[in-house]
Design a protein around this motif. Sequence first.
Motif, mmCIF file in Angstrom:
data_model
loop_
_atom_site.group_PDB
_atom_site.id
_atom_site.type_symbol
_atom_site.label_atom_id
_atom_site.label_comp_id
_atom_site.label_asym_id
_atom_site.label_seq_id
_atom_site.Cartn_x
_atom_site.Cartn_y
_atom_site.Cartn_z
ATOM 1 N N ILE A 64 0.844 -1.196 0.000
ATOM 2 C CA ILE A 64 0.000 0.000 0.000
ATOM 3 C C ILE A 64 0.879 1.246 0.000
ATOM 4 C CG2 ILE A 64 -1.676 1.337 1.338
ATOM 5 C CD1 ILE A 64 -2.906 -1.186 2.274
ATOM 6 N N LEU A 115 -1.461 5.008 7.633
ATOM 7 C CA LEU A 115 -0.279 4.138 7.685
ATOM 8 C C LEU A 115 -0.402 3.130 8.823
ATOM 9 C CD1 LEU A 115 2.564 6.767 7.109
ATOM 10 C CD2 LEU A 115 1.979 4.898 5.554
ATOM 11 N N SER A 145 -3.372 0.588 8.261
ATOM 12 C CA SER A 145 -3.084 -0.400 7.222
ATOM 13 C C SER A 145 -2.096 -1.444 7.714
ATOM 14 C CB SER A 145 -2.546 0.292 5.964
ATOM 15 O OG SER A 145 -3.511 1.180 5.428
ATOM 16 N N LYS A 146 -1.110 -1.015 8.507
ATOM 17 C CA LYS A 146 -0.168 -1.972 9.096
ATOM 18 C C LYS A 146 -0.889 -2.913 10.048
ATOM 19 C CE LYS A 146 4.013 0.898 8.827
ATOM 20 N NZ LYS A 146 5.018 1.664 9.621
ATOM 21 N N VAL A 179 3.152 -1.241 4.102
ATOM 22 C CA VAL A 179 2.765 0.143 3.817
ATOM 23 C C VAL A 179 3.981 1.039 3.578
ATOM 24 C CG1 VAL A 179 1.312 2.048 4.571
ATOM 25 C CG2 VAL A 179 0.841 -0.251 5.391
#
Length: 405
Positions: free
Chosen positions: A173, A203, A206-207, A213
């Motif tokens: 991502i 960030l 998403s992690k 990411v």
Amino acid sequence: MAICIKEALRIIENNVKKVSFEIIPIENAQTRICASDVYAKHSLPNYNNSAMDGYALIYGDNSENFEVIDTIFAGSNIQPEISKGQCVKIMTGARVPSSASAVVPIELVEHINDNTIKVTSTIKENQHIRFIGEDIQKDEHLLHDGDEINFATITILASQGITHIKVYRQPKIAVFTSGDELKLHYEQIEDYQIYNSNTPTLLARSKELGANVTFVGMSKDNVDSLKEMIENSMDADFIITSGGVSVGDADFTKEAFNSFDMETYFDGIAIKPGKPTVFGKINNTYILNLPGNPLAAALIFEVFGKFILQILTGNKNIYHNTLFTKISEDLNNKKGRTTIIPGFFNGEFFTPSAKRLPGMVAVLHNCNAIMILDKNQDFIKKDSLVKILPINWKFFTNSKKDFFN
């Protein structure tokens, strides 16, 4: 024209494809998604063994005393033949002789001498014997394509002597944002500027959800700067941006993405907060343009970004799952658009957040769930049963559910 939330989710489901796979050691596989069916190589236990330290003997042998003819330790391959009036001392996990049909725990016998015992309890046939395959049968279907791997999965794999497993790779991502008024949190700001909180949020989230990411940077509010960011992100599976997708004079994000011949799947969702949300694709890279308002961006990501990621990661459970609970207070709502209500679930009640303006940043810190109201819902009475979507942990299912209130 803005589309409804159900149509937006349907479009995402029909267009997003899972990523490719890789093979990794099982020790590194926690939270990853299995990319193939896995079957048992052997039964577990793979031999009949003792569940207790004790004495193995023949069930139904009513001898007053038993001669101890041998001792079997765990890992030993000896198989003494037991006759009437005989037994073997056996340790937990040791192979039970085929001639034995019960194990008597060591604390339930009387030691007459070093080689003789007397049983002081009632014996049941097959007691304290763990039989071959009672845990796992050879060729049993252990893992399905799309299963999420956790510590217990790794236990099963290790028990089968499996060292490596095929998993879907972590989606790559790329995250960037735009806005001349924004500064990164480690920079000095003027009194007419604000810190960029959206990028660190996206960030981190998403992690948490299992992605690989990359922060691409901060774009200036002009098309050339945005195009540079986009071009530098095209090796990603998924690009997430925030800001620049409304109708303002300085909102150039759409123009920049369209210059790359982006295929737009939808432009706008009839939802609040977060109507100016765009989803599309450039070549093999999916694009989600989120609103610039922090709470709006975060809530839209919880509903749509997480859904995209569930599909990308190869997880078989892609649909939002719900919990049923009661609402702790009356809730008034303006009809007309589907509404996302953040709040806190204490295990018994859901309490809507008192603050939920789209530009706020502190709201979700004190929330662990959201409630989605149908566009025609204008009032929910205290103690009414409602459906909520947890946001502090992943809660998905493989069957589509209606999560509207």
